[in-house]
Design a protein around this motif. Structure first.
Motif, PDB file in Angstrom:
ATOM      1  N   UNK A   1      81.944  35.741  36.775  1.00  0.00           N
ATOM      2  CA  UNK A   1      82.442  37.028  36.298  1.00  0.00           C
ATOM      3  C   UNK A   1      81.300  37.898  35.773  1.00  0.00           C
ATOM      4  N   UNK A   2      80.411  37.307  34.997  1.00  0.00           N
ATOM      5  CA  UNK A   2      79.257  38.043  34.463  1.00  0.00           C
ATOM      6  C   UNK A   2      78.368  38.557  35.595  1.00  0.00           C
ATOM      7  N   UNK A   3      78.108  37.705  36.590  1.00  0.00           N
ATOM      8  CA  UNK A   3      77.246  38.097  37.707  1.00  0.00           C
ATOM      9  C   UNK A   3      77.880  39.228  38.513  1.00  0.00           C
ATOM     10  N   UNK A   4      79.181  39.147  38.742  1.00  0.00           N
ATOM     11  CA  UNK A   4      79.883  40.202  39.469  1.00  0.00           C
ATOM     12  C   UNK A   4      79.815  41.504  38.683  1.00  0.00           C
ATOM     13  N   UNK A   5      80.025  41.417  37.385  1.00  0.00           N
ATOM     14  CA  UNK A   5      79.978  42.602  36.533  1.00  0.00           C
ATOM     15  C   UNK A   5      78.622  43.282  36.559  1.00  0.00           C
ATOM     16  N   UNK A   6      77.556  42.495  36.666  1.00  0.00           N
ATOM     17  CA  UNK A   6      76.206  43.061  36.722  1.00  0.00           C
ATOM     18  C   UNK A   6      75.931  43.769  38.040  1.00  0.00           C
ATOM     19  N   UNK A   7      76.337  43.144  39.136  1.00  0.00           N
ATOM     20  CA  UNK A   7      75.992  43.715  40.435  1.00  0.00           C
ATOM     21  C   UNK A   7      76.881  44.888  40.823  1.00  0.00           C
ATOM     22  N   UNK A   8      78.100  44.936  40.409  1.00  0.00           N
ATOM     23  CA  UNK A   8      79.029  45.926  40.964  1.00  0.00           C
ATOM     24  C   UNK A   8      78.769  47.374  40.541  1.00  0.00           C
ATOM     25  N   UNK A   9      78.314  47.887  39.538  1.00  0.00           N
ATOM     26  CA  UNK A   9      78.276  47.468  38.140  1.00  0.00           C
ATOM     27  C   UNK A   9      79.577  47.866  37.435  1.00  0.00           C
ATOM     28  N   UNK A  10      80.063  46.992  36.631  1.00  0.00           N
ATOM     29  CA  UNK A  10      81.296  47.215  35.884  1.00  0.00           C
ATOM     30  C   UNK A  10      80.964  47.360  34.405  1.00  0.00           C
ATOM     31  N   UNK A  11      81.839  48.022  33.681  1.00  0.00           N
ATOM     32  CA  UNK A  11      81.611  48.176  32.238  1.00  0.00           C
ATOM     33  C   UNK A  11      81.621  46.831  31.531  1.00  0.00           C
ATOM     34  N   UNK A  12      82.483  45.934  31.981  1.00  0.00           N
ATOM     35  CA  UNK A  12      82.523  44.585  31.412  1.00  0.00           C
ATOM     36  C   UNK A  12      82.908  43.601  32.512  1.00  0.00           C
ATOM     37  N   UNK A  13      82.553  42.336  32.340  1.00  0.00           N
ATOM     38  CA  UNK A  13      82.857  41.336  33.365  1.00  0.00           C
ATOM     39  C   UNK A  13      84.365  41.274  33.622  1.00  0.00           C
ATOM     40  N   UNK A  14      84.756  41.200  34.890  1.00  0.00           N
ATOM     41  CA  UNK A  14      86.182  41.220  35.214  1.00  0.00           C
ATOM     42  C   UNK A  14      86.839  39.853  35.058  1.00  0.00           C
ATOM     43  N   UNK A  15      88.115  39.833  34.687  1.00  0.00           N
ATOM     44  CA  UNK A  15      88.849  38.575  34.752  1.00  0.00           C
ATOM     45  C   UNK A  15      89.030  38.211  36.229  1.00  0.00           C
ATOM     46  N   UNK A  16      88.930  36.954  36.540  1.00  0.00           N
ATOM     47  CA  UNK A  16      89.062  36.497  37.916  1.00  0.00           C
ATOM     48  C   UNK A  16      90.365  35.738  38.093  1.00  0.00           C
ATOM     49  N   UNK A  17      90.864  35.780  39.303  1.00  0.00           N
ATOM     50  CA  UNK A  17      92.037  34.989  39.669  1.00  0.00           C
ATOM     51  C   UNK A  17      91.550  33.930  40.648  1.00  0.00           C
ATOM     52  N   UNK A  18      92.046  32.710  40.547  1.00  0.00           N
ATOM     53  CA  UNK A  18      91.571  31.633  41.416  1.00  0.00           C
ATOM     54  C   UNK A  18      91.690  31.935  42.912  1.00  0.00           C
ATOM     55  N   UNK A  19      92.661  32.743  43.292  1.00  0.00           N
ATOM     56  CA  UNK A  19      92.866  33.052  44.707  1.00  0.00           C
ATOM     57  C   UNK A  19      92.045  34.255  45.176  1.00  0.00           C
ATOM     58  N   UNK A  20      91.217  34.830  44.291  1.00  0.00           N
ATOM     59  CA  UNK A  20      90.342  35.920  44.712  1.00  0.00           C
ATOM     60  C   UNK A  20      89.481  35.435  45.873  1.00  0.00           C
ATOM     61  N   UNK A  21      89.304  36.275  46.894  1.00  0.00           N
ATOM     62  CA  UNK A  21      88.436  35.876  48.011  1.00  0.00           C
ATOM     63  C   UNK A  21      86.967  35.906  47.588  1.00  0.00           C
ATOM     64  N   UNK A  22      86.258  34.874  47.962  1.00  0.00           N
ATOM     65  CA  UNK A  22      84.846  34.735  47.607  1.00  0.00           C
ATOM     66  C   UNK A  22      84.015  35.908  48.133  1.00  0.00           C
TER      67      UNK A  22
END
Length: 116
Positions: free
Chosen positions: A38-59
């Protein structure tokens, strides 16, 4: 495409303790790996804060970004630092080509931790 992914992640809003409220992330290792991702995704996308993830999210869409290698590299380095193990670079290719979910990738990482 990036904007659509970012919009969808931001639309989730913030959920306090999302990783602990989700029964799929049922071990401390899975919870920590989910937070690292979540932290890594938040950095690259860039998001204001790391997103909550759902287990079925596609990689693929979560690990895809303008700097394609940033999220996988950050995730691999953080896991290596935390558990002193090596997550092979080809694990990213396996997950991408296999259309894995985030949970499948997290389980792969957890298995690598437990096998070390």
């Amino acid at each position: 495409m990036e904007k659509e992914i970012v919009d969808q992640l931001e639309a989730r809003g913030q959920i306090d303790n999302w990783v602990k409220k989700n029964n799929w992330f049922n071990t401390p290792e899975k919870q920590q790996i989910a937070l690292i991702i979540s932290e890594a995704i938040g950095l690259e996308k860039p998001l204001e804060s790391p997103p909550p993830l759902h287990p079925e999210d596609p990689f693929g869409p979560l690990f895809w970004g303008p700097f394609d290698d940033l999220t996988p590299l950050t995730v691999r380095l953080e896991i290596q630092k935390k558990w002193n193990i090596h997550i092979p670079g080809d694990s990213i290719s396996l997950a991408w080509e296999g259309d894995w979910t985030i949970l499948q990738f997290i389980e792969y990482c957890e298995n690598s931790i437990n096998d070390a």
